[in-house]
Design an enzyme around this catalytic site. Structure first.
Site, PDB file in Angstrom:
ATOM      1  N   ARG A  52      -1.074   0.589   2.753  1.00 16.16           N
ATOM      2  CA  ARG A  52      -2.300   0.063   3.380  1.00 16.16           C
ATOM      3  C   ARG A  52      -2.855   1.028   4.434  1.00 16.16           C
ATOM      4  O   ARG A  52      -3.373   0.590   5.467  1.00 16.16           O
ATOM      5  CB  ARG A  52      -2.055  -1.308   4.029  1.00 16.16           C
ATOM      6  CG  ARG A  52      -1.738  -2.410   3.033  1.00 16.16           C
ATOM      7  CD  ARG A  52      -2.994  -2.892   2.336  1.00 16.16           C
ATOM      8  NE  ARG A  52      -2.715  -3.918   1.356  1.00 16.16           N
ATOM      9  CZ  ARG A  52      -2.850  -5.223   1.576  1.00 16.16           C
ATOM     10  NH1 ARG A  52      -3.244  -5.659   2.738  1.00 16.16           N
ATOM     11  NH2 ARG A  52      -2.589  -6.079   0.622  1.00 16.16           N
TER      12      ARG A  52
ATOM     13  N   ARG B  68      -7.947  -2.453   7.828  1.00 12.45           N
ATOM     14  CA  ARG B  68      -8.568  -3.035   9.020  1.00 12.45           C
ATOM     15  C   ARG B  68      -8.056  -2.524  10.353  1.00 12.45           C
ATOM     16  O   ARG B  68      -8.689  -2.764  11.379  1.00 12.45           O
ATOM     17  CB  ARG B  68      -8.431  -4.558   8.976  1.00 12.45           C
ATOM     18  CG  ARG B  68      -9.415  -5.194   8.035  1.00 12.45           C
ATOM     19  CD  ARG B  68      -9.032  -6.613   7.747  1.00 12.45           C
ATOM     20  NE  ARG B  68      -7.728  -6.635   7.109  1.00 12.45           N
ATOM     21  CZ  ARG B  68      -7.125  -7.739   6.662  1.00 12.45           C
ATOM     22  NH1 ARG B  68      -7.691  -8.899   6.831  1.00 12.45           N
ATOM     23  NH2 ARG B  68      -5.960  -7.672   6.076  1.00 12.45           N
TER      24      ARG B  68
ATOM     25  N   ARG C 232     -16.774  -1.655   5.649  1.00 15.20           N
ATOM     26  CA  ARG C 232     -16.669  -2.931   4.953  1.00 15.20           C
ATOM     27  C   ARG C 232     -17.866  -3.826   5.293  1.00 15.20           C
ATOM     28  O   ARG C 232     -18.417  -4.500   4.426  1.00 15.20           O
ATOM     29  CB  ARG C 232     -15.373  -3.656   5.293  1.00 15.20           C
ATOM     30  CG  ARG C 232     -15.151  -4.838   4.353  1.00 15.20           C
ATOM     31  CD  ARG C 232     -13.952  -5.643   4.722  1.00 15.20           C
ATOM     32  NE  ARG C 232     -14.092  -6.233   6.046  1.00 15.20           N
ATOM     33  CZ  ARG C 232     -13.315  -7.172   6.536  1.00 15.20           C
ATOM     34  NH1 ARG C 232     -12.317  -7.631   5.824  1.00 15.20           N
ATOM     35  NH2 ARG C 232     -13.502  -7.655   7.735  1.00 15.20           N
TER      36      ARG C 232
ATOM     37  N   ASP D 134      -7.516  -3.177  -5.214  1.00 13.78           N
ATOM     38  CA  ASP D 134      -6.564  -4.248  -4.970  1.00 13.78           C
ATOM     39  C   ASP D 134      -5.789  -4.542  -6.246  1.00 13.78           C
ATOM     40  O   ASP D 134      -6.261  -4.235  -7.346  1.00 13.78           O
ATOM     41  CB  ASP D 134      -7.256  -5.526  -4.480  1.00 13.78           C
ATOM     42  CG  ASP D 134      -6.254  -6.449  -3.793  1.00 13.78           C
ATOM     43  OD1 ASP D 134      -5.864  -6.151  -2.661  1.00 13.78           O
ATOM     44  OD2 ASP D 134      -5.816  -7.424  -4.426  1.00 13.78           O
TER      45      ASP D 134
ATOM     46  N   TYR E 228       0.020 -15.050  -8.003  1.00 13.96           N
ATOM     47  CA  TYR E 228      -1.327 -15.355  -7.492  1.00 13.96           C
ATOM     48  C   TYR E 228      -2.134 -16.159  -8.507  1.00 13.96           C
ATOM     49  O   TYR E 228      -2.884 -17.074  -8.151  1.00 13.96           O
ATOM     50  CB  TYR E 228      -2.071 -14.061  -7.123  1.00 13.96           C
ATOM     51  CG  TYR E 228      -1.515 -13.406  -5.887  1.00 13.96           C
ATOM     52  CD1 TYR E 228      -1.886 -13.840  -4.616  1.00 13.96           C
ATOM     53  CD2 TYR E 228      -0.594 -12.359  -5.976  1.00 13.96           C
ATOM     54  CE1 TYR E 228      -1.363 -13.250  -3.473  1.00 13.96           C
ATOM     55  CE2 TYR E 228      -0.060 -11.766  -4.837  1.00 13.96           C
ATOM     56  CZ  TYR E 228      -0.449 -12.212  -3.583  1.00 13.96           C
ATOM     57  OH  TYR E 228       0.076 -11.640  -2.459  1.00 13.96           O
TER      58      TYR E 228
HETATM   59  O1  CP3 Z   1      -4.571   1.651   1.577  1.00 11.88           O
HETATM   60  C1  CP3 Z   1      -4.013   1.120   0.610  1.00 11.88           C
HETATM   61  O2  CP3 Z   1      -2.798   0.807   0.618  1.00 11.88           O
HETATM   62  C2  CP3 Z   1      -4.806   0.930  -0.677  1.00 11.88           C
HETATM   63  C3  CP3 Z   1      -5.442  -0.329  -0.903  1.00 11.88           C
HETATM   64  C4  CP3 Z   1      -4.658  -1.594  -1.218  1.00 11.88           C
HETATM   65  C5  CP3 Z   1      -5.176  -2.859  -0.854  1.00 11.88           C
HETATM   66  N1  CP3 Z   1      -4.377  -3.819  -1.385  1.00 11.88           N
HETATM   67  C6  CP3 Z   1      -6.413  -3.065  -0.064  1.00 11.88           C
HETATM   68  C7  CP3 Z   1      -6.646  -4.376   0.560  1.00 11.88           C
HETATM   69  C8  CP3 Z   1      -3.476  -1.820  -1.932  1.00 11.88           C
HETATM   70  C9  CP3 Z   1      -2.502  -0.817  -2.490  1.00 11.88           C
HETATM   71  C10 CP3 Z   1      -3.325  -3.231  -2.050  1.00 11.88           C
HETATM   72  C11 CP3 Z   1      -2.220  -3.872  -2.792  1.00 11.88           C
HETATM   73  C12 CP3 Z   1      -2.020  -5.320  -2.691  1.00 11.88           C
HETATM   74  N2  CP3 Z   1      -2.970  -6.312  -2.628  1.00 11.88           N
HETATM   75  C13 CP3 Z   1      -0.745  -5.947  -2.773  1.00 11.88           C
HETATM   76  C14 CP3 Z   1       0.570  -5.236  -2.992  1.00 11.88           C
HETATM   77  C15 CP3 Z   1       1.083  -4.578  -1.777  1.00 11.88           C
HETATM   78  C16 CP3 Z   1       1.425  -5.534  -0.674  1.00 11.88           C
HETATM   79  O3  CP3 Z   1       0.790  -5.435   0.390  1.00 11.88           O
HETATM   80  O4  CP3 Z   1       2.350  -6.343  -0.859  1.00 11.88           O
HETATM   81  C17 CP3 Z   1      -0.955  -7.328  -2.680  1.00 11.88           C
HETATM   82  C18 CP3 Z   1       0.106  -8.405  -2.685  1.00 11.88           C
HETATM   83  C19 CP3 Z   1      -2.362  -7.558  -2.591  1.00 11.88           C
HETATM   84  C20 CP3 Z   1      -3.071  -8.859  -2.565  1.00 11.88           C
HETATM   85  C21 CP3 Z   1      -3.936  -8.977  -1.382  1.00 11.88           C
HETATM   86  N3  CP3 Z   1      -5.127  -8.309  -1.195  1.00 11.88           N
HETATM   87  C22 CP3 Z   1      -3.724  -9.786  -0.257  1.00 11.88           C
HETATM   88  C23 CP3 Z   1      -2.529 -10.697  -0.060  1.00 11.88           C
HETATM   89  C24 CP3 Z   1      -4.805  -9.575   0.597  1.00 11.88           C
HETATM   90  C25 CP3 Z   1      -5.087 -10.290   1.872  1.00 11.88           C
HETATM   91  C26 CP3 Z   1      -4.096  -9.929   2.902  1.00 11.88           C
HETATM   92  C27 CP3 Z   1      -4.784  -9.202   3.993  1.00 11.88           C
HETATM   93  O5  CP3 Z   1      -4.263  -8.162   4.407  1.00 11.88           O
HETATM   94  O6  CP3 Z   1      -5.812  -9.734   4.435  1.00 11.88           O
HETATM   95  C28 CP3 Z   1      -5.657  -8.609   0.010  1.00 11.88           C
HETATM   96  C29 CP3 Z   1      -6.890  -8.054   0.582  1.00 11.88           C
HETATM   97  C30 CP3 Z   1      -6.877  -6.580   0.865  1.00 11.88           C
HETATM   98  N4  CP3 Z   1      -6.462  -5.607   0.000  1.00 11.88           N
HETATM   99  C31 CP3 Z   1      -7.359  -5.945   2.039  1.00 11.88           C
HETATM  100  C32 CP3 Z   1      -7.235  -4.566   1.851  1.00 11.88           C
HETATM  101  C33 CP3 Z   1      -7.644  -3.461   2.790  1.00 11.88           C
HETATM  102  C34 CP3 Z   1      -7.944  -6.647   3.243  1.00 11.88           C
HETATM  103  C35 CP3 Z   1      -9.343  -7.008   2.889  1.00 11.88           C
HETATM  104  C36 CP3 Z   1     -10.247  -6.945   4.071  1.00 11.88           C
HETATM  105  O7  CP3 Z   1     -10.792  -5.854   4.352  1.00 11.88           O
HETATM  106  O8  CP3 Z   1     -10.418  -7.986   4.715  1.00 11.88           O
END
Ligand code: CP3
Length: 354
Positions: free
Chosen positions: A27, A31, A40, A77, A154
């Site tokens: 990540r 944010r 964003r 994602d 999910y």
């Molecule tokens: O920088 C990176 O790592 C690349 C981008 C990336 C995102 N999600 C962006 C994201 C990657 C590799 C993921 C993978 C992801 N997404 C996983 C597997 C890795 C892990 O963290 O366990 C999972 C389970 C998800 C599902 C997911 N997407 C969740 C649970 C959430 C919400 C949680 C949160 O942090 O708010 C997301 C949204 C998400 N994916 C965001 C980002 C930057 C936040 C969205 C925002 O900007 O509000």
């Protein structure tokens, strides 16, 4: 294709010699960076950002302008596949991802198709192509997907979960329905990752965030089996270069031997296992990625450096280690602490690569 200027990350995954331990951060785009929040807002919301190749590329590159990371990761994602299957992905502020049409029955599973990566998911491939262009060969690009099991959690729960009761009910009451879903997901992930590789991803990672909530037998049958199928189905070489694959099961430290036996190139570790123990068990077969607790980034500089030193000493001499957090960075970590972290890894790892 432009020549890769920094190939430490790919070399470490293939256990070839490096001058220092490479690092990237789960990540790393997101944010905790004010410039991410700005882009964003400009895009409107998170999915609009993922669907705009120029903006997705911009946020992928943002962390690399601040910190000397050795790899970039596609900004997207894991839930793009279920979304392309028609489940209706949306994000509710503060509550994480949700699906408006979750999987509830055998009929729901039978209805879903396998998305064509250059059709419903073309926006992801366009982002990969744009990022490769914009990186100009500075560092390699990591492509990724969720594991079938993690995606299914999910899809069946309808969003994030704590106890996973809906999917576990399906697993124990209707195992064939779940196997049918997992098989479709594995086929979808193979097509999706191979398309990312053809579009320019130089390595791929499979996130099995929720494999660790399973019993050992269920992990083997409902998660690992399908990741094994994915490893078997992936393109091993593209443009004359090997394309290493990393499997990450959070809380999967007890299953390292079985994960290594899939033929993956590297295993991602969370922080609940000592890297020296992991290396002793599977270091002869695979590279290791990890494994600092993401909450360590709240600590003072010296504590962060001490932890980095401990993990580096734990892995010891030689290649085969990619430094990372054991899971994603928390959103309220001060960016200055990331700088301390990355520089500590580069600086303190030099003596291990003489
Ligand atoms: O920088 C990176 O790592 C690349 C981008 C990336 C995102 N999600 C962006 C994201 C990657 C590799 C993921 C993978 C992801 N997404 C996983 C597997 C890795 C892990 O963290 O366990 C999972 C389970 C998800 C599902 C997911 N997407 C969740 C649970 C959430 C919400 C949680 C949160 O942090 O708010 C997301 C949204 C998400 N994916 C965001 C980002 C930057 C936040 C969205 C925002 O900007 O509000």
């Amino acid at each position: 294709m432009t020549e890769l200027k920094n190939d430490r990350y790919l070399r470490a995954l293939l256990r070839q010699s490096v001058d220092r331990t490479p690092i990237w951060m789960m990540r790393q785009a997101g944010r905790y960076l004010p410039e991410y929040r700005e882009v964003r807002a400009q895009a409107g919301d998170f999915m609009a950002l993922c669907k705009n190749p120029e903006l997705a590329s911009e946020v992928t590159l943002q962390p690399l302008r601040r910190f000397p990371f050795d790899a970039a990761i596609l900004f997207s994602d894991i839930l793009t596949i279920p979304d392309a299957m028609g489940l209706g992905l949306y994000f509710e502020t503060g509550e994480g991802p949700k699906f408006s049409r979750p999987i509830q029955s055998r009929a729901d599973v039978d209805k879903i198709g396998i998305p064509d990566p250059e059709c419903e998911l073309q926006y992801v491939m366009n982002a990969v192509r744009q990022i490769r262009h914009d990186l100009k060969g500075s560092v390699p690009l990591i492509g990724f997907s969720g594991s079938p099991w993690t995606l299914a959690t999910y899809m069946v729960e309808g969003g994030s979960s704590k106890a996973f009761t809906k999917i576990k009910k399906m697993m124990y009451a209707e195992p064939e329905t779940l196997h049918s879903l997992l098989d479709k997901l594995a086929d979808s992930v193979i097509l999706y990752l191979n398309a990312q590789i053809k579009a320019g991803a130089q390595s791929v990672m499979v996130f099995d965030t929720w494999g660790g909530v399973l019993t050992p037998r269920d992990y083997r049958d409902f998660s690992l089996q399908y990741m094994h199928k994915i490893v078997d189905g992936l393109i091993k070489e593209h443009d004359g270069n090997q394309v290493p694959v990393t499997l990450f099961t959070k809380n999967g430290g007890m299953w390292l031997e079985q994960i290594a036996a899939t033929g993956c190139d590297a295993i991602g570790l969370d922080w609940t296992i000592n890297i020296e123990d992991a290396k002793a068990r599977v270091g002869g077969q695979v590279a290791l990625q990890g494994n600092m607790d993401p909450s360590m980034l709240y600590a003072p500089a010296q504590r962060i450096r001490d932890e980095v030193a401990q993990i580096l000493a734990g892995f010891g001499e030689g290649s085969g280690h990619v430094f990372n957090l054991g899971h994603g960075i928390h959103l309220d970590v001060p960016p200055e602490n990331v700088d301390i972290f990355v520089n500590a890894v580069h600086e303190l790892s030099i003596p291990y690569h003489k």
